[in-house]
Structures are given as C-alpha cells and as structure tokens.
Design an enzyme around this catalytic site. Sequence first.
Site, short mmCIF file in Angstrom:
data_model
loop_
_atom_site.label_atom_id
_atom_site.label_comp_id
_atom_site.label_asym_id
_atom_site.label_seq_id
_atom_site.Cartn_x
_atom_site.Cartn_y
_atom_site.Cartn_z
CG ASN A 101 11.93 -119.82 40.33
OD1 ASN A 101 11.64 -120.64 39.47
ND2 ASN A 101 11.26 -118.70 40.50
CG HIS A 134 8.70 -122.56 34.91
ND1 HIS A 134 9.96 -122.50 35.47
CD2 HIS A 134 7.95 -121.66 35.59
CE1 HIS A 134 9.97 -121.62 36.45
NE2 HIS A 134 8.77 -121.09 36.54
#
Length: 488
Positions: free
Chosen positions: A131, A59
């Site tokens: 997510n 990320h």
Amino acid sequence: MVDYRPESQGTTTNAGIPAPSDEQSLSVGRDGPVVLHDAYLIEKMAQFNRERVPERVVHAKGSGAYGTFRVTNDVSQYTCADLFQPGRETPMLARFSTVAGEMGSPDTWRDPRGFALKFYTQQGNYDMVGNNTPVFFMKDPQKFQDFIRSQKRDPRTGLRDNTMQWDYWSLSPESAHQVTWLMGDRGIPRTWRNMDGFSSHTYQWINAKGQRFWVKYHFRTDQGNDFLTQEESDRIAGEDADHHRRDLFEAIERGDHPSWTLSMQIMPIDEAADYRFNPFDLTKVWPKGDYPLIEVGRMTLNENPGNHFIHIEQAAFEPSNLVPGIGPSPDKMLLGRLFSYPDTHRYRIGVNYTELPPNRPHVRVRSYAKDGHMRQFPPDTAAVYHPNSFGGPDAGRQEGVEQATWQVEAAELVREAYTQHRDDDDFVQPRALIRDVMDDAARDRLVRNVVGHVSAVTDDGVRSRAVKYWTDIDSEIGSRVSQGLNGG
C-alpha cells in the site's frame, strides 16, 4: 501456427469466419421474427452478456503500467534473489488502486492506495502486494473480512456509511496508526506518481551463505510526495472520477516516465526477539533511527498496456509468489494473504489465471498442473504426475535454491495475540507521527479531515468513541476534534 487466411479488412466471428453483417440480423421476411440460427447475432449477444468478470472485492478501482526495475546498489550480502543482484534489470508490472471503492468510484476518495508489483524474474514471478502506507488497520487476518465490510456500503441503504467505519475503528484501537495516516495528508495522494509504496509486511531475505534477515520494502517516489486537500479531492471527484488513472496514462504517453527508488530496512534475524516493537505486527513501523534505509534500485514505469482489461483487470498479484532468496515472516496478516490472494484469483478469473498475459512468467514453466477451465498450454513435463520414471521435473534435483523459511520455536499452534514488546501500544506510533512528523499546518488539516469525516456519523455512541479514539492517540488532537464536532 501459420495463418492461412488472406489479408482482409472484413469482420469475422470469433472463429475467424467472415461475418455476414455488422448491422442487420437474420429474420423471416422483412418484418418477421429474428431466427435462432443467426449464429453471428447469438455470438455477439452471448459474448456481450459475459464481458465482465467479477470485480475485485478489495482494490476494485485501479490502473497500472509496465516498466523495469534496475538494481543500483549491491545488496547480495542480504539476499540471493535474482532480481536484486548487482546490475540486474527486470521487467515488471505495477497496479495502483483504492482499497474500499468499487469499480466506478472516484479515484480521489479518502482511502489507502494499493501498490501492487509483479517482477518477471529469471527465477519466476515475484509479487509484492503493498500500500501507500507502511502499516494497516489490523494485525490478524481473522478481522480482515469484517473490516472490509465496515468500509464498504451499508447493505440496507446501498450507501457508504461513516457510522460503520467509525464503529469498527473505535472498537478496534489497533487501527489507530493506519487511521492517522488515512486522515492525514497522505490519505489522498495528488497522483499515483506522487505517493510512496511500502511492503508494509515484514519479509525474510536469505543470502547465498544461508544467512537470514527480516526486511521491509520502501518505494519512495522520485516525483516528490504531494497530496490533495479534502476540498480539492471533493471537487476533482465530481469533475473527473478517473483523475489518477488518467494522470498515469497521460504521463507515460508523453514520455514523462514516473520512477520510485527502492530502499530496504534490514534487521538481523536474531534481533527480532527483544526488539521494542513486535517486528511482525502490521500496525507498527520500524523507526528509521533503529533500521536506516538501504538503497537497492529504481523502478520506472514506461509502457502503457495495450488493453486495459487484458493487462490490468486480469492482472493477478499474490504475495505467495516468493522467489528463492525471499520468504515470508510470522506476520499473521501476510500468512493469511498467502492463501487469500491466489484463492480469489481462481474464483474471479479462473483456475488457469497464471496463463493470462500479465501473469504468465517470462521463464519456462515446468508444472504438473493440468486441465481446468480455459487451459491453454499443456504441461511442459514428460508425465503429469510425480514421482515418475520419464524424466519429469523434480524439485529435489534443484541445486543452489535456498528457500527462505523461519523456525517455529513453539511446539504447538495457538490462537493468541502477538507477544508484548516493551513499547508496544496501539497509540505510541500514531502519536509520534502527529507530534514529531507533522507540522502545525498538517495537524490543522488532520483535525479538519477528522471532524469532517466524523460529523457524518449518526450514532452518538460511535461519535463518542471516535472522540475517545483520537484523545487516546493525542489529548490535544482529541480535544480539538471534540470542539470541532460540537461547533467550537
């Protein structure tokens, strides 16, 4: 603290001392060497050399904004968590990201998107690290590190490598559900504002009576789901690598504040044992026909951070931040992340990362933690140890705080797979996603996306397994993928 320095437009050193020059260094004569005691020059060079902190391993590329979460429905029968009580409005921070891409990668690569939230509640910070998909690639944290390495760059060439990706996926059939999401339309959202967010993990809620429930979070975009085709994403990646970051910032600047409606799936705790899917398996969803969505509230992002590095790059989200009324589940991936996330923050931005502006709770902190690199605040305690005789805080003296836990029924710790439930299969749910949710056009795009991606695989064995992978999911899709790869 009082600032006694008179107002000035002049530059200062980091210690607030007037700087001697912004343009010329101190030297011996006009053409002589620069001297070491030009402290301002040394400070500027040394500071510059240390501007970057290590980027996130996962990320790395992302951005976000501040906002609020407002409760719109009474769910107090399910949880006593402060932020979900009727009428409550809680300040928050959200960060969206790609999973595998590094800091400078394009926003529009095909990749899951991170959906990380921090709520500054009256009982401390509550974080949800999710997510834009309701499932993930694996169900056991033992496999996570290997998976991420397979999605990153080949250490020999320094290039992203489809062969590595498909080698891992095709050898790990539990990834089938997530890969079907990834290769489908939602693999590339048009903007962050046009994607949903999910806890993916199963959590536990506990109400004021001590009753417990298993829950899943669904943040549904109020802007409507929309996606980019592969062709659009490839074009945008070359035109504007920061497409998603720019879109969110500009939308908030012009007053177009994006919002998401939070709804929950809620399972009575005693229904888990014989549910047809393992409810703690991160590769599985709970069909909404079994557990319908229950609306909770709305999240709105309305404030861009004043400094991206301070508020976004230093933001530390961790699923171990669980406030009273919310707890973990036996989800092995979640339990692994309870350790992994705070551990990576300590490495990346320092042991006292909770004192940084985006991570600092909005409530009084009464912790026995002390010292360490870059410590700013002294312990707000009468002593620096427990137990003590000086009125220091004591968790045992707190009343009305129900910690959500689950009962471990086995008397031993084991290393074994999830127990099988009657419909447990790696391919049942991705097959249903293809056959029952996608229409013909979406299935056509799915096949094109898979063929385009697998065509870059250079190993014949991996290509064959990739075809079998899709055949196991759906025989018709597998046949079409095989034909596409063979020029059909």
